[in-house]
Scaffold this motif. Sequence first.
Motif, short mmCIF file in Angstrom:
data_model
loop_
_atom_site.label_atom_id
_atom_site.label_comp_id
_atom_site.label_asym_id
_atom_site.label_seq_id
_atom_site.Cartn_x
_atom_site.Cartn_y
_atom_site.Cartn_z
N UNK A 236 -11.59 2.07 12.98
CA UNK A 236 -10.63 1.65 11.95
C UNK A 236 -9.46 0.92 12.58
N UNK A 237 -9.11 -0.22 12.00
CA UNK A 237 -7.98 -1.02 12.46
C UNK A 237 -7.12 -1.35 11.24
N UNK A 238 -5.92 -0.75 11.19
CA UNK A 238 -5.08 -0.89 10.00
C UNK A 238 -4.64 -2.33 9.78
N UNK A 239 -4.41 -3.09 10.87
CA UNK A 239 -3.97 -4.47 10.68
C UNK A 239 -5.06 -5.31 10.04
N UNK A 240 -6.33 -5.10 10.45
CA UNK A 240 -7.44 -5.83 9.84
C UNK A 240 -7.64 -5.37 8.39
N UNK A 241 -7.44 -4.08 8.16
CA UNK A 241 -7.57 -3.49 6.82
C UNK A 241 -6.57 -4.16 5.85
N UNK A 242 -5.30 -4.25 6.28
CA UNK A 242 -4.27 -4.83 5.42
C UNK A 242 -4.39 -6.35 5.33
N UNK A 243 -4.89 -6.98 6.40
CA UNK A 243 -5.12 -8.43 6.36
C UNK A 243 -6.16 -8.77 5.29
N UNK A 244 -7.20 -7.93 5.17
CA UNK A 244 -8.21 -8.16 4.15
C UNK A 244 -7.62 -7.94 2.75
N UNK A 245 -6.78 -6.91 2.61
CA UNK A 245 -6.12 -6.66 1.32
C UNK A 245 -5.26 -7.85 0.93
N UNK A 246 -4.55 -8.40 1.91
CA UNK A 246 -3.69 -9.56 1.63
C UNK A 246 -4.53 -10.78 1.23
N UNK B 158 -8.08 -5.64 -3.77
CA UNK B 158 -6.88 -5.46 -2.97
C UNK B 158 -6.27 -4.08 -3.18
N UNK B 159 -6.19 -3.65 -4.45
CA UNK B 159 -5.62 -2.34 -4.75
C UNK B 159 -6.47 -1.22 -4.15
N UNK B 160 -7.78 -1.41 -4.18
CA UNK B 160 -8.68 -0.38 -3.62
C UNK B 160 -8.44 -0.22 -2.12
N UNK C 89 -5.59 3.12 2.60
CA UNK C 89 -4.81 3.11 3.85
C UNK C 89 -4.33 4.51 4.17
N UNK C 90 -4.63 5.06 5.35
CA UNK C 90 -4.19 6.42 5.71
C UNK C 90 -2.67 6.56 5.65
N UNK C 91 -2.19 7.69 5.19
CA UNK C 91 -0.75 7.92 5.09
C UNK C 91 -0.07 7.82 6.45
N UNK C 92 -0.81 8.13 7.52
CA UNK C 92 -0.22 8.08 8.86
C UNK C 92 0.20 6.66 9.23
N UNK C 93 -0.39 5.67 8.57
CA UNK C 93 -0.08 4.27 8.90
C UNK C 93 1.17 3.76 8.17
N UNK C 94 1.65 4.54 7.21
CA UNK C 94 2.79 4.06 6.41
C UNK C 94 4.06 3.95 7.24
N UNK D 296 4.98 -4.12 -0.11
CA UNK D 296 5.16 -5.53 -0.49
C UNK D 296 3.90 -6.08 -1.16
N UNK D 297 2.73 -5.72 -0.59
CA UNK D 297 1.47 -6.15 -1.21
C UNK D 297 1.30 -5.51 -2.59
N UNK D 298 1.66 -4.23 -2.70
CA UNK D 298 1.56 -3.54 -3.99
C UNK D 298 2.48 -4.19 -5.01
N UNK D 299 3.67 -4.60 -4.57
CA UNK D 299 4.61 -5.27 -5.48
C UNK D 299 4.05 -6.61 -5.93
#
Length: 456
Positions: free
Chosen positions: A188-198, A209-211, A216-221, A230-233
Amino acid sequence: MAQNKAGQNVDHDSLIRTAYNWYKDRPNDSLYAKCLYYMGLYYAHNDSSEKALNLFAKCLKYSRQQGDTLTYCLGLFQSSRLLRLYDADRAIGYARQVVDIYNKVNASTANRVYSLLNLAECLTYKENTLEEVMGFTQKAISLAQTIRTDQAPLADAYQDLSVFYSMYGEEAHVLQAAKASYNLRVTYDVSAHLALAQAYCQADSLRQAKALISQTPRACYEEYGGLIYSLSRQIAFSQNDINNVYAYADSAEAYLIKKNSANMASKDKYYMLMLQKEVARAKDNEANRQQVTLTIVISLFLIVLISLGCALLYQKAKLAENERIRNLSQIQWKDKQLASIRQYLIKKVDISKKVNTLKTKKPRAFAFSDDDWLELEAFVNSTDNDFIERLRSEFPKLTTKDIRFLMLIRIKVPASTIAALYSIEEKSVRQKLFLIKTKLGLEGADISAKTFIENY
């Protein structure tokens, strides 16, 4: 000597400083250049760019004298990353040197991949470099595909490609590259995960995107909370969910404040440690009292300066958020006004069609007087940032009839209603749009006249 373990940042590594203090008086030691490099890396990760660049410059000098090619390339690599914002040409020169040296010494394929990606990223800080950026990135991807034992370089290359596509407006390819990067990750790579969401957000695939964001694990927040909210907004804004727009904006701001506070606390701790060391030395030697006092004053001044800087950053972020909220309100008001006039036109046309049908059995052209058109033009100009005037000014080839037709497209009047206004078939509306495309300077362009006008 101390090194950055497993590739992690050396933000708080006392062993690095201990090694530096020992080696700084031994410039002829074979490890002296490496020590300079890692001390520079420490400062680079702690926002002390000037100190980092000075140490990297010394690292380049001594590693070249000692024939330490690897350390020399590492110094060039890190220097280019710091210089991008200040001196893009110099950064690009350093990055090119790394690529050339790695090719000459037959360095590992992974190192060659990352040197090409670094060069591509440096080039993005210059204008008119799209062809070079994409060329070096594709070359990095081709090299990474030859690595059979590690997919991380290839995944990183595709992630960079996704970013570059986004920077240069190639949105059709952003999602494809982000998906490739995400699917290649073994762990798991959080940056790749969020890049795909973006990327899903940019492609208006809001459900996907919402899914991803929800997974995203809470530990990454703690590290990525600002980006996540920002993405959620952004998603809430696209869905006209005003309540969540405000809520997510507040959450993003809270994480920004928390991160700035953590950085400030880290720097305060660093300066307080220096202060304590100076005080201890003063107790051993009273003659150094004045120097210690000066050091204390300077340290306290730096702490106050950092605190003020963080306060200013917070205030700036708050003002920016308030400005975004005001713009959102203006957009909502405009949309409501345009929706009202659109519904008015639709109803008026429907009633006219029914009356004409009863009278003549065949629908006639709906009578829309010049006064009606002028009234509609004035309304659209006042609610839509002088849309009509901007059209006339930028596209002088458009006739009055063309502009009135495009005005209906702008306020999103249905094709059936437009067809009734002009007494034409619905397919003729599309044909008319196609003919106007040339007058808008879009001949040969991929974008349609309808999409262009709706976003103009």
